[in-house]
Design a protein around this motif. Structure first.
Motif, mmCIF file in Angstrom:
data_model
loop_
_atom_site.group_PDB
_atom_site.id
_atom_site.type_symbol
_atom_site.label_atom_id
_atom_site.label_comp_id
_atom_site.label_asym_id
_atom_site.label_seq_id
_atom_site.Cartn_x
_atom_site.Cartn_y
_atom_site.Cartn_z
ATOM 1 N N LYS A 2 62.054 32.993 -8.690
ATOM 2 C CA LYS A 2 62.538 31.624 -8.485
ATOM 3 C C LYS A 2 64.021 31.658 -8.127
ATOM 4 O O LYS A 2 64.722 32.625 -8.392
ATOM 5 C CB LYS A 2 62.355 30.797 -9.758
ATOM 6 C CG LYS A 2 60.915 30.550 -10.154
ATOM 7 C CD LYS A 2 60.893 29.695 -11.413
ATOM 8 C CE LYS A 2 59.468 29.489 -11.908
ATOM 9 N NZ LYS A 2 59.448 28.744 -13.180
ATOM 10 N N ASN A 3 64.483 30.548 -7.548
ATOM 11 C CA ASN A 3 65.907 30.435 -7.268
ATOM 12 C C ASN A 3 66.676 30.557 -8.588
ATOM 13 O O ASN A 3 66.489 29.750 -9.498
ATOM 14 C CB ASN A 3 66.183 29.063 -6.622
ATOM 15 C CG ASN A 3 67.638 28.887 -6.250
ATOM 16 O OD1 ASN A 3 68.538 29.265 -6.982
ATOM 17 N ND2 ASN A 3 67.865 28.287 -5.105
ATOM 18 N N PRO A 4 67.540 31.589 -8.712
ATOM 19 C CA PRO A 4 68.215 31.810 -9.994
ATOM 20 C C PRO A 4 69.093 30.648 -10.431
ATOM 21 O O PRO A 4 69.236 30.379 -11.622
ATOM 22 C CB PRO A 4 69.042 33.084 -9.758
ATOM 23 C CG PRO A 4 69.159 33.203 -8.276
ATOM 24 C CD PRO A 4 67.920 32.584 -7.708
ATOM 25 N N TYR A 5 69.668 29.930 -9.456
ATOM 26 C CA TYR A 5 70.509 28.782 -9.806
ATOM 27 C C TYR A 5 69.658 27.656 -10.397
ATOM 28 O O TYR A 5 70.071 26.980 -11.339
ATOM 29 C CB TYR A 5 71.279 28.286 -8.573
ATOM 30 C CG TYR A 5 72.332 29.260 -8.099
ATOM 31 C CD1 TYR A 5 73.611 29.261 -8.647
ATOM 32 C CD2 TYR A 5 72.032 30.195 -7.106
ATOM 33 C CE1 TYR A 5 74.581 30.162 -8.218
ATOM 34 C CE2 TYR A 5 72.996 31.101 -6.669
ATOM 35 C CZ TYR A 5 74.257 31.080 -7.231
ATOM 36 O OH TYR A 5 75.203 31.979 -6.814
ATOM 37 N N ILE A 51 65.434 33.816 -17.634
ATOM 38 C CA ILE A 51 66.836 33.401 -17.727
ATOM 39 C C ILE A 51 67.756 34.604 -17.513
ATOM 40 O O ILE A 51 68.734 34.534 -16.763
ATOM 41 C CB ILE A 51 67.112 32.745 -19.098
ATOM 42 C CG1 ILE A 51 66.358 31.421 -19.207
ATOM 43 C CG2 ILE A 51 68.606 32.534 -19.318
ATOM 44 C CD1 ILE A 51 66.268 30.885 -20.622
ATOM 45 N N ASN A 52 67.436 35.726 -18.171
ATOM 46 C CA ASN A 52 68.249 36.935 -18.024
ATOM 47 C C ASN A 52 68.248 37.427 -16.579
ATOM 48 O O ASN A 52 69.288 37.803 -16.037
ATOM 49 C CB ASN A 52 67.732 38.038 -18.944
ATOM 50 C CG ASN A 52 68.097 37.798 -20.388
ATOM 51 O OD1 ASN A 52 69.128 37.222 -20.694
ATOM 52 N ND2 ASN A 52 67.244 38.225 -21.298
ATOM 53 N N ASP A 53 67.064 37.441 -15.959
ATOM 54 C CA ASP A 53 66.954 37.910 -14.574
ATOM 55 C C ASP A 53 67.757 37.014 -13.633
ATOM 56 O O ASP A 53 68.419 37.500 -12.715
ATOM 57 C CB ASP A 53 65.486 37.939 -14.131
ATOM 58 C CG ASP A 53 64.693 39.054 -14.798
ATOM 59 O OD1 ASP A 53 65.328 39.967 -15.384
ATOM 60 O OD2 ASP A 53 63.456 39.022 -14.743
ATOM 61 N N ALA A 54 67.682 35.704 -13.871
ATOM 62 C CA ALA A 54 68.418 34.763 -13.026
ATOM 63 C C ALA A 54 69.924 34.970 -13.171
ATOM 64 O O ALA A 54 70.661 35.017 -12.165
ATOM 65 C CB ALA A 54 68.052 33.326 -13.401
ATOM 66 N N TYR A 55 70.373 35.112 -14.403
ATOM 67 C CA TYR A 55 71.810 35.313 -14.635
ATOM 68 C C TYR A 55 72.282 36.615 -13.987
ATOM 69 O O TYR A 55 73.317 36.649 -13.312
ATOM 70 C CB TYR A 55 72.117 35.318 -16.136
ATOM 71 C CG TYR A 55 73.578 35.542 -16.405
ATOM 72 C CD1 TYR A 55 74.485 34.482 -16.321
ATOM 73 C CD2 TYR A 55 74.064 36.809 -16.701
ATOM 74 C CE1 TYR A 55 75.833 34.681 -16.536
ATOM 75 C CE2 TYR A 55 75.413 37.019 -16.914
ATOM 76 C CZ TYR A 55 76.295 35.949 -16.827
ATOM 77 O OH TYR A 55 77.635 36.155 -17.021
ATOM 78 N N ASP A 56 71.507 37.688 -14.193
ATOM 79 C CA ASP A 56 71.882 38.983 -13.608
ATOM 80 C C ASP A 56 71.915 38.912 -12.090
ATOM 81 O O ASP A 56 72.805 39.490 -11.451
ATOM 82 C CB ASP A 56 70.896 40.073 -14.060
ATOM 83 C CG ASP A 56 71.069 40.436 -15.529
ATOM 84 O OD1 ASP A 56 72.137 40.119 -16.103
ATOM 85 O OD2 ASP A 56 70.145 41.021 -16.108
ATOM 86 N N ALA A 57 70.946 38.214 -11.496
ATOM 87 C CA ALA A 57 70.895 38.093 -10.034
ATOM 88 C C ALA A 57 72.143 37.389 -9.504
ATOM 89 O O ALA A 57 72.752 37.823 -8.516
ATOM 90 C CB ALA A 57 69.637 37.342 -9.614
ATOM 91 N N ILE A 58 72.542 36.310 -10.178
ATOM 92 C CA ILE A 58 73.733 35.561 -9.734
ATOM 93 C C ILE A 58 74.995 36.405 -9.904
ATOM 94 O O ILE A 58 75.829 36.493 -8.999
ATOM 95 C CB ILE A 58 73.869 34.238 -10.516
ATOM 96 C CG1 ILE A 58 72.716 33.293 -10.160
ATOM 97 C CG2 ILE A 58 75.209 33.568 -10.228
ATOM 98 C CD1 ILE A 58 72.642 32.051 -11.032
#
Length: 200
Positions: A2-5, A51-58
């Motif tokens: 998903k879009n990390p933002y 949540i962790n994956d999204a934060y790391d991606a950003i």
């Protein structure tokens, strides 16, 4: 993915601080430790991973735009990590991870693996934390702090993947209990004229 933002609920032009605050708020809400012995534990773990994956991606995306040499966390050795421990105690896990990632692989000692495991554990990544703690214990088997963390992560990892764990009680169920229950059910069925239920 998903879009990390969108996962963190922030716009793409959000500042790093806004992103960190959004991450912390969601991490507090969905951390698996809040759902121990709760039927929603698995869902919370999945959400925490997202949540962790999204934060790391950003953060990785933004880090790629800046000169990594400008980082204030640039460790050439892993002999001691008082700053990492302070960051962990303050709940600043992403910054602690940044410090740890800055250590060259050939300089990572038992303390590095212990602290890395601690960050992973607090982020809800129990299997990875267990592996890191196990490495720390192998490198320094006489450290009681490492051993205790290893045992805790081992228990958490086992509970996370035990399909027979009991919610809301201290009782547990194992394969023997299941067979016993099936045999009892079989007896009841036969008394009522039912067919034999095969067991294990």
């Amino acid at each position: 993915m998903k879009n990390p933002y969108s996962v963190l609920g922030v716009p793409k032009n959000a500042t790093d601080e806004e992103i960190k605050n959004a991450y912390r708020e969601l991490a507090r809400k969905y951390h698996p430790d809040n759902y121990t012995d709760n039927p929603l534990s698995d869902l919370a773990s999945e959400k925490m991973k997202e949540i962790n994956d999204a934060y790391d991606a950003i953060m990785n995306e933004r880090k790629g735009r800046t000169n990594k040499n400008n980082s204030s966390y640039n460790y050439s050795s892993a002999s001691s990590f008082p700053e990492v421990r302070n960051l962990i105690n303050q709940g600043r896990l992403e910054e602690a991870q940044e410090v740890l990632d800055g250590v060259a692989p050939n300089m990572r000692d038992a303390e590095w693996y212990f602290l890395n495991g601690t960050v992973l554990y607090r982020r809800g990544w129990f299997d990875s934390a267990f592996t890191s703690f196990a490495t720390a214990c192998r490198m320094n088997p006489n450290n009681p702090e490492y051993q205790n963390a290893y045992r805790n992560a081992q228990r958490q990892s086992q509970n996370q993947y035990n399909p027979y764990r009991s919610y809301g009680t201290a009782a547990s169920c194992n394969s023997c209990d299941c067979c016993t229950n099936l045999l009892c059910a079989d007896c009841c069925c036969e008394c009522m004229g039912g067919d034999l239920i095969p067991c294990c």
